[in-house]
Design a protein around this motif. Structure first.
Motif, PDB file in Angstrom:
ATOM      1  N   LEU A 226       0.850  -1.180   0.000  1.00  0.00           N
ATOM      2  CA  LEU A 226       0.000   0.000   0.000  1.00  0.00           C
ATOM      3  C   LEU A 226       0.888   1.233   0.000  1.00  0.00           C
ATOM      4  CD1 LEU A 226      -2.572  -1.111   2.731  1.00  0.00           C
ATOM      5  CD2 LEU A 226      -2.959  -1.046   0.268  1.00  0.00           C
ATOM      6  N   SER A 227       0.565   2.197  -0.858  1.00  0.00           N
ATOM      7  CA  SER A 227       1.357   3.421  -0.892  1.00  0.00           C
ATOM      8  C   SER A 227       0.449   4.597  -1.203  1.00  0.00           C
ATOM      9  CB  SER A 227       2.469   3.324  -1.939  1.00  0.00           C
ATOM     10  OG  SER A 227       1.924   3.269  -3.243  1.00  0.00           O
ATOM     11  N   THR A 228       0.936   5.785  -0.889  1.00  0.00           N
ATOM     12  CA  THR A 228       0.212   6.996  -1.227  1.00  0.00           C
ATOM     13  C   THR A 228       1.207   8.116  -1.457  1.00  0.00           C
ATOM     14  OG1 THR A 228      -1.687   8.364  -0.585  1.00  0.00           O
ATOM     15  CG2 THR A 228      -0.037   7.963   1.101  1.00  0.00           C
ATOM     16  N   ILE A 229       0.803   9.111  -2.198  1.00  0.00           N
ATOM     17  CA  ILE A 229       1.584  10.336  -2.360  1.00  0.00           C
ATOM     18  C   ILE A 229       0.787  11.473  -1.738  1.00  0.00           C
ATOM     19  CG2 ILE A 229       2.586  11.986  -3.979  1.00  0.00           C
ATOM     20  CD1 ILE A 229       3.136   9.664  -5.858  1.00  0.00           C
ATOM     21  N   TRP A 230       1.365  12.088  -0.715  1.00  0.00           N
ATOM     22  CA  TRP A 230       0.727  13.170   0.038  1.00  0.00           C
ATOM     23  C   TRP A 230       1.379  14.489  -0.334  1.00  0.00           C
ATOM     24  CZ3 TRP A 230       3.243  15.846   4.267  1.00  0.00           C
ATOM     25  CH2 TRP A 230       2.408  16.679   5.025  1.00  0.00           C
ATOM     26  N   THR A 231       0.556  15.490  -0.605  1.00  0.00           N
ATOM     27  CA  THR A 231       1.066  16.818  -0.924  1.00  0.00           C
ATOM     28  C   THR A 231       1.027  17.685   0.329  1.00  0.00           C
ATOM     29  OG1 THR A 231       0.275  16.646  -3.205  1.00  0.00           O
ATOM     30  CG2 THR A 231       0.794  18.839  -2.388  1.00  0.00           C
ATOM     31  N   ALA A 232       2.181  18.179   0.738  1.00  0.00           N
ATOM     32  CA  ALA A 232       2.278  18.958   1.974  1.00  0.00           C
ATOM     33  C   ALA A 232       1.504  20.270   1.840  1.00  0.00           C
ATOM     34  CB  ALA A 232       3.738  19.242   2.296  1.00  0.00           C
ATOM     35  N   PRO A 233       0.628  20.582   2.802  1.00  0.00           N
ATOM     36  CA  PRO A 233      -0.155  21.814   2.714  1.00  0.00           C
ATOM     37  C   PRO A 233       0.596  23.049   3.205  1.00  0.00           C
ATOM     38  CG  PRO A 233      -0.805  20.592   4.657  1.00  0.00           C
ATOM     39  CD  PRO A 233       0.213  19.744   3.943  1.00  0.00           C
ATOM     40  N   LYS A 234       1.741  22.836   3.864  1.00  0.00           N
ATOM     41  CA  LYS A 234       2.503  23.958   4.413  1.00  0.00           C
ATOM     42  C   LYS A 234       3.943  23.504   4.621  1.00  0.00           C
ATOM     43  CE  LYS A 234       1.172  22.719   9.159  1.00  0.00           C
ATOM     44  NZ  LYS A 234       0.476  23.159  10.385  1.00  0.00           N
ATOM     45  N   ASP A 235       4.792  24.421   5.077  1.00  0.00           N
ATOM     46  CA  ASP A 235       6.189  24.088   5.350  1.00  0.00           C
ATOM     47  C   ASP A 235       6.318  23.367   6.692  1.00  0.00           C
ATOM     48  OD1 ASP A 235       6.809  25.427   3.033  1.00  0.00           O
ATOM     49  OD2 ASP A 235       7.667  27.187   4.032  1.00  0.00           O
ATOM     50  N   TYR A 236       7.252  22.403   6.723  1.00  0.00           N
ATOM     51  CA  TYR A 236       7.613  21.723   7.968  1.00  0.00           C
ATOM     52  C   TYR A 236       9.139  21.723   8.056  1.00  0.00           C
ATOM     53  CZ  TYR A 236       2.852  19.841   7.796  1.00  0.00           C
ATOM     54  OH  TYR A 236       1.491  19.704   7.732  1.00  0.00           O
ATOM     55  N   PRO A 237       9.730  22.253   9.118  1.00  0.00           N
ATOM     56  CA  PRO A 237      11.192  22.290   9.205  1.00  0.00           C
ATOM     57  C   PRO A 237      11.775  20.904   9.442  1.00  0.00           C
ATOM     58  CG  PRO A 237      10.220  23.037  11.270  1.00  0.00           C
ATOM     59  CD  PRO A 237       9.075  22.848  10.303  1.00  0.00           C
ATOM     60  N   ALA A 238      13.046  20.722   9.135  1.00  0.00           N
ATOM     61  CA  ALA A 238      13.747  19.499   9.527  1.00  0.00           C
ATOM     62  C   ALA A 238      13.621  19.340  11.036  1.00  0.00           C
ATOM     63  CB  ALA A 238      15.210  19.576   9.107  1.00  0.00           C
ATOM     64  N   GLY A 239      13.430  18.111  11.471  1.00  0.00           N
ATOM     65  CA  GLY A 239      13.239  17.860  12.894  1.00  0.00           C
ATOM     66  C   GLY A 239      11.785  17.821  13.320  1.00  0.00           C
ATOM     67  N   THR A 240      10.867  18.030  12.373  1.00  0.00           N
ATOM     68  CA  THR A 240       9.434  17.915  12.681  1.00  0.00           C
ATOM     69  C   THR A 240       9.106  16.504  13.148  1.00  0.00           C
ATOM     70  OG1 THR A 240       8.766  19.640  11.120  1.00  0.00           O
ATOM     71  CG2 THR A 240       7.118  17.974  11.665  1.00  0.00           C
ATOM     72  N   SER A 241       8.252  16.374  14.136  1.00  0.00           N
ATOM     73  CA  SER A 241       7.864  15.063  14.648  1.00  0.00           C
ATOM     74  C   SER A 241       7.130  14.254  13.585  1.00  0.00           C
ATOM     75  CB  SER A 241       6.962  15.221  15.876  1.00  0.00           C
ATOM     76  OG  SER A 241       6.452  13.962  16.296  1.00  0.00           O
ATOM     77  N   LEU A 242       7.591  13.014  13.379  1.00  0.00           N
ATOM     78  CA  LEU A 242       6.945  12.049  12.491  1.00  0.00           C
ATOM     79  C   LEU A 242       6.474  10.872  13.328  1.00  0.00           C
ATOM     80  CD1 LEU A 242       9.632  11.968   9.654  1.00  0.00           C
ATOM     81  CD2 LEU A 242       7.599  13.428   9.763  1.00  0.00           C
ATOM     82  N   LEU A 243       5.270  10.401  13.068  1.00  0.00           N
ATOM     83  CA  LEU A 243       4.727   9.259  13.792  1.00  0.00           C
ATOM     84  C   LEU A 243       4.367   8.147  12.824  1.00  0.00           C
ATOM     85  CD1 LEU A 243       2.190  11.020  16.230  1.00  0.00           C
ATOM     86  CD2 LEU A 243       4.572  10.394  16.699  1.00  0.00           C
ATOM     87  N   TRP A 244       4.663   6.917  13.207  1.00  0.00           N
ATOM     88  CA  TRP A 244       4.182   5.726  12.491  1.00  0.00           C
ATOM     89  C   TRP A 244       3.343   4.935  13.479  1.00  0.00           C
ATOM     90  CZ3 TRP A 244       2.779   3.729   8.238  1.00  0.00           C
ATOM     91  CH2 TRP A 244       2.678   2.348   8.057  1.00  0.00           C
ATOM     92  N   HIS A 245       2.116   4.594  13.081  1.00  0.00           N
ATOM     93  CA  HIS A 245       1.169   3.961  14.001  1.00  0.00           C
ATOM     94  C   HIS A 245       0.564   2.711  13.375  1.00  0.00           C
ATOM     95  CE1 HIS A 245      -2.061   3.593  16.965  1.00  0.00           C
ATOM     96  NE2 HIS A 245      -2.873   3.380  15.938  1.00  0.00           N
TER      97      HIS A 245
END
Length: 218
Positions: free
Chosen positions: A182-201
């Motif tokens: 399963l895959s998807t391509i998500w288009t970012a709605p705004k800027d996120y700096p390096a170091g932004t929290s990423l979660l995998w659930h």
């Protein structure tokens, strides 16, 4: 553990197995000024965050993250783990090696026995490796094995960037359907700096297996 041969063949059939590095840089398309891997699959750690995006865990949520019967543990720093066919390891999550040079994050919700779950609700976290700019395309690639238990249940795999759900799949558990990429391509709605929290659930009851293969800015 998953069949290494079957999964490797599948990964290579769906996505070119070349120069993957940390999680891989496959895919195509155009994006922002800093394309490449967004995550390092050796760096995930358990998190209690994400309730505002993922929802609060149910009362019976649990996950034993201590590896059991694992001669390979402790895992090597910043490296993936290779299990041989005779491994006795039972583990909730682990960065696994897949040839030729993929490191995938594997989550196992399997039972210790018929009475006690190993892991039915798990959220992992790490900071993003690079900035994301508004309009960037982020590709999330995942896999689940044949989901065998419990029948008629629903599993969930989610990837969160900051406060946004970039990937959110609810999968009906039906062994007839078999395994899936399963895959998807998500288009970012705004800027996120390096170091932004990423979660995998991942959440699901039963004996099932899930992989986060890679997340890339295209």
């Amino acid at each position: 553990m998953l069949s290494r041969v079957a999964l490797t063949v599948g990964v290579c059939a769906v996505w070119s197995c070349g120069g993957a590095g940390v999680g891989g840089t496959g895919g195509g398309g155009t994006g922002g000024s800093d394309p490449g891997p967004l995550v390092d699959n050796t760096q995930w750690v358990p998190s209690t965050g994400g309730d505002e995006v993922l929802g609060a865990p149910p009362d019976d949520a649990e996950c034993d993250t201590t590896p059991m019967g694992c001669p390979e543990y402790p895992w090597p720093d910043d490296e993936c783990v290779t299990f041989d066919g005779d491994s006795t390891c039972v583990v909730a999550y682990v960065p696994e090696c897949f040839p030729p040079d993929y490191t995938v994050l594997a989550v196992y919700t399997r039972m210790r026995d018929d009475r006690v779950s190993l892991c039915n609700w798990l959220t992992l976290e790490q900071p993003s490796l690079r900035p994301i700019r508004a309009g960037d395309q982020v590709e999330v690639r995942t896999y689940h094995s044949t989901l065998t238990a419990p029948d008629s249940g629903v599993a969930r795999m989610s990837f969160v960037v900051g406060d946004e759900l970039a990937f959110d799949e609810h999968i009906e558990i039906n062994p007839i359907d078999g395994s899936q990429f399963l895959s998807t391509i998500w288009t970012a709605p705004k800027d996120y700096p390096a170091g932004t929290s990423l979660l995998w659930h991942v959440d699901n009851h039963g004996t099932n297996e899930y992989l986060l293969i890679e997340v890339n800015i295209l």
